[in-house]
Design a protein around this motif. Sequence first.
Motif, PDB file in Angstrom:
ATOM      1  N   ARG A 212       0.861  -1.185   0.000  1.00  0.00           N
ATOM      2  CA  ARG A 212       0.000   0.000   0.000  1.00  0.00           C
ATOM      3  C   ARG A 212       0.896   1.233   0.000  1.00  0.00           C
ATOM      4  N   LEU A 213       0.448   2.294  -0.630  1.00  0.00           N
ATOM      5  CA  LEU A 213       1.263   3.500  -0.735  1.00  0.00           C
ATOM      6  C   LEU A 213       1.567   4.079   0.648  1.00  0.00           C
ATOM      7  N   PRO A 214       2.841   4.371   0.924  1.00  0.00           N
ATOM      8  CA  PRO A 214       3.188   4.990   2.201  1.00  0.00           C
ATOM      9  C   PRO A 214       3.017   6.499   2.196  1.00  0.00           C
ATOM     10  N   PHE A 215       2.659   7.050   1.036  1.00  0.00           N
ATOM     11  CA  PHE A 215       2.399   8.485   0.897  1.00  0.00           C
ATOM     12  C   PHE A 215       1.529   8.674  -0.337  1.00  0.00           C
ATOM     13  N   GLU A 216       0.921   9.840  -0.455  1.00  0.00           N
ATOM     14  CA  GLU A 216       0.089  10.103  -1.629  1.00  0.00           C
ATOM     15  C   GLU A 216       0.958  10.482  -2.817  1.00  0.00           C
TER      16      GLU A 216
END
Length: 272
Positions: A236-240
């Motif tokens: 999952r993305l750790p940041f946008e």
Amino acid sequence: MLGELFPARAWGAEHLTVAERAAKALDAGSDQFGGKQRPEVIVELVRSGRATEERVDESVRRLLREKFTLGLFENPYVDPDRAEETVGAGEFTALGEAAQRRSLTVLTNHALLPLEGRPNLYVRGISEQAAAAYGNVVADPVDADLAVLRLRTPHEERPGLFESFFHSGSPAFPEEELKEVLRLLDAVPTLVCVKLERPAVLPEIAAKAAALVADYGASDTALLDVAFGRARAQGRLPFELPRSMAAVEASRPDVPDDAEDPVFPYGHGLNL
């Protein structure tokens, strides 16, 4: 020695002397100065009364406690036979490879993944030898059933050791590089994998890629295993991922995930 060749940046404390910076670090609770060999600075602080011997002893006590806990005084040397058995052991390597596969983050998938059979593959930024175990590698996108393209988040080249290690500057793809990528995406269905060492600005790539995957240091084989359904991506993305540089510049620098209308929000990731 390293600290003398490549002095650390004193961000926010440029106006202070070296001794004043050290005092500030001690006041903040620091016990150790990495990369520095200037004990005379601490001696100067004690002699001037800016720091006490008790404060120095406190740091020494904490550091020695950790070393005693680790047994570094009783048994300071590595057992070479045990080290040879442990370092690079198959069990640990397998765990690391599995972690690479799980960490991959599928951002988009327009009915491309998982891949099947042995398609004709055009690859760029990926080992042809690795790709040959999964498909027939071709030299021209015209002859390909699909392409696999690996990219890295852009950065601006800047002088200095620390700037070269920790990339900075615009995370948007330069115009000519972006045009070249989009030409490939128009020519053949393409799996794009972007190494996100930091957030990238890639709305055009996200819109045209047949599938878009983010990685954080995975091997070519890890990516291809996921692409061909031999392993499961769970990342999952750790940041946008922001939509534009304008959105980046308008966001607050001290607030995470603050860009307006990001292409992908924090925590995004698809299950295959």
